[in-house]
Design an enzyme around this catalytic site. Structure first.
Site, short mmCIF file in Angstrom:
data_model
loop_
_atom_site.label_atom_id
_atom_site.label_comp_id
_atom_site.label_asym_id
_atom_site.label_seq_id
_atom_site.Cartn_x
_atom_site.Cartn_y
_atom_site.Cartn_z
N GLY A 123 0.83 -1.20 0.00
CA GLY A 123 0.00 0.00 0.00
C GLY A 123 0.87 1.25 0.00
O GLY A 123 0.53 2.26 -0.62
N SER A 124 1.99 1.18 0.71
CA SER A 124 2.90 2.33 0.74
C SER A 124 3.45 2.61 -0.65
O SER A 124 3.56 3.77 -1.08
CB SER A 124 4.07 2.06 1.70
OG SER A 124 3.57 1.75 2.97
N ASP A 126 -7.20 0.97 4.31
CA ASP A 126 -7.93 0.30 5.39
C ASP A 126 -9.38 0.03 5.03
O ASP A 126 -10.15 -0.35 5.92
CB ASP A 126 -7.98 1.21 6.64
CG ASP A 126 -6.62 1.59 7.16
OD1 ASP A 126 -5.65 0.89 6.86
OD2 ASP A 126 -6.55 2.60 7.90
N SER A 169 -4.11 -1.50 0.42
CA SER A 169 -3.05 -2.35 0.98
C SER A 169 -3.61 -3.75 1.16
O SER A 169 -4.76 -3.92 1.59
CB SER A 169 -2.61 -1.82 2.34
OG SER A 169 -1.83 -2.81 3.01
N HIS A 224 -5.40 -6.89 6.64
CA HIS A 224 -6.24 -6.09 5.75
C HIS A 224 -7.35 -6.97 5.15
O HIS A 224 -7.39 -8.17 5.36
CB HIS A 224 -5.40 -5.43 4.66
CG HIS A 224 -4.67 -4.23 5.18
ND1 HIS A 224 -3.58 -4.33 6.01
CD2 HIS A 224 -4.87 -2.90 5.00
CE1 HIS A 224 -3.15 -3.12 6.32
NE2 HIS A 224 -3.91 -2.23 5.72
N ASN A 240 10.80 0.00 -9.17
CA ASN A 240 10.29 -1.36 -9.31
C ASN A 240 9.35 -1.61 -8.14
O ASN A 240 9.79 -1.92 -7.04
CB ASN A 240 11.44 -2.37 -9.32
CG ASN A 240 10.92 -3.78 -9.55
OD1 ASN A 240 9.71 -4.02 -9.46
ND2 ASN A 240 11.80 -4.70 -9.83
C1 LIG Z 1 -4.09 4.19 6.02
C2 LIG Z 1 -2.92 3.37 5.56
N1 LIG Z 1 -2.17 3.80 4.54
C3 LIG Z 1 -1.12 3.10 4.10
C4 LIG Z 1 -0.75 1.91 4.66
C5 LIG Z 1 0.45 1.17 4.14
O1 LIG Z 1 0.15 -0.07 3.55
P1 LIG Z 1 1.29 -1.21 3.47
O2 LIG Z 1 1.46 -1.75 4.84
O3 LIG Z 1 0.72 -2.24 2.54
O4 LIG Z 1 2.51 -0.57 2.96
C6 LIG Z 1 -1.49 1.41 5.74
C7 LIG Z 1 -1.10 0.13 6.36
O5 LIG Z 1 -1.80 -0.48 7.14
C8 LIG Z 1 -2.61 2.14 6.20
O6 LIG Z 1 -3.34 1.72 7.23
#
Ligand SMILES: Cc1ncc(COP(=O)(O)O)c(C=O)c1O
Length: 335
Positions: free
Chosen positions: A5-6, A99, A120, A125, A191
């Site tokens: 998600g990041s 979320d 994410s 999740h 990537n």
């Molecule tokens: C609101 C929100 N944004 C971004 C992320 C980041 O996702 P990831 O852990 O897949 O990088 C999270 C992770 O739980 C999240 O709760």
């Protein structure tokens, strides 16, 4: 699909191409990587506080939009669907739906409100693929740009294991030189690709999403009803009016008691707890020397940072486990 998600948020903001120095509205109460691409790519976060729904305060967002802030990155916090009025206040938005897969406002699903939305698929999740994420958009130019950025920034949009889908792979030039389309760089990407295995897991789970959503709602309702009689001690989550959330976790804000001691006792009894991500991100070490604006008091974020914790309710939590979570939490917060 991306590898997290990041990464999805990072790709989304790169695709938007907002210029360095651009002011971007975002809440202090969120996950740090909602904000990190704003900072990394040289934009200025303009922070709003949360309201009692844990989401960005819509009145503060409106003030920013009226005062000339054109862009926003906004989460549906822990699945509570953000008031949809906010999306039309800005010229372009990134919807952090990490979320909130399956959360709705009226009939409309989270992930369909922003110019680009991000998901994410990390553990706990709504779908979990080990690591994984996704960006979505209805804008075909942004879609193509994100595909390129995810795959090294190359011009060719063939997916992994595809080849010469356009039929012109060896019939293109770069700066007058005959070139292989695979090696023309139209963006500085990265990537961010997921493993194929993660895609397979997601494809299988997506058929179960409705059932997962029902289990999350069942667990949320169980906890919510179980805690009704301790509202002098805890504040229960407040659903955004008109929203139908598929909660990510169950947030509890203590009105009294010491959170560290209470969550310590809960953990000792085998129930895991989490804090609500950053609380107030501006109080974290990463913000040192980072240009930002804080035009509003941040009382809600500060209170969440000090007094809120979350327990699990995801689709793997059985009714028996949910009952255990409920009893342990109630016993420990009322001690
Ligand atoms: C609101 C929100 N944004 C971004 C992320 C980041 O996702 P990831 O852990 O897949 O990088 C999270 C992770 O739980 C999240 O709760």
């Amino acid at each position: 699909m991306t590898n997290s998600g990041s990464s999805a948020l990072d790709v989304a903001i790169q695709a938007m191409g907002w210029k360095p120095g651009t002011r971007v509205a975002t809440p202090t109460l969120t996950f740090p990587t909602t904000i990190s691409p704003i900072v990394k790519y040289g934009m200025i976060p303009v922070f709003v506080d949360a309201d009692e729904t844990y989401n960005a305060n819509p009145f503060q967002l409106a003030e920013l939009a009226e005062s000339g802030v054109d862009y926003a990155v906004l989460p549906h916090m822990v699945g509570n669907t953000l008031n949809p009025a906010v999306w039309t206040m800005f010229k372009e938005t990134i919807e952090d739906s990490c979320d909130a897969l399956g959360s709705k406002f009226g009939p409309q699903l989270a992930g369909t409100f922003g110019t680009i939305s991000c998901f994410s698929f990390y553990g706990a999740h709504h779908l979990f693929t080990g690591e994984g994420g996704m960006t979505c958009t209805k804008n075909t130019a942004l879609y193509d740009k994100m595909l390129s950025i995810v795959s090294w920034g190359r011009d060719c949009l063939c997916r992994p294991a595809e080849d010469n889908v356009c039929g012109k792979r060896f019939d293109v030039k770069v700066d007058g030189v005959d070139y292989d389309h695979k090696y023309i760089a139209s963006n500085f990407g990265g990537n961010y690709k997921p493993l194929d295995l993660c895609g397979v897991l997601g494809n299988i789970q997506i058929n179960k999403l409705e059932r997962f959503t029902e289990i999350r709602k069942r667990n949320f309702n169980y906890l919510y009803n179980y805690f009704q009689d301790i509202q002098d001690i805890v504040t229960l989550p407040k659903i955004v009016t008109g929203a139908d959330p598929s909660w990510f976790a169950f947030p509890i804000t203590l009105r009294k008691g010491n959170r560290k001691e209470i969550t310590g006792r809960i953990e000792k009894r085998g129930v895991q707890t989490r804090l609500m991500f950053a609380g107030n991100i501006t109080r974290h070490p990463c913000m040192k020397d980072v240009p930002h604006e804080k035009p509003f008091p941040l009382d809600v974020s500060d209170s969440v940072m000090a007094n809120t914790f979350m327990v699990g309710l995801n689709q793997t939590v059985t009714p028996e486990e949910c009952h255990k979570i409920a009893t342990v939490v109630k016993e420990e917060v009322t001690k």
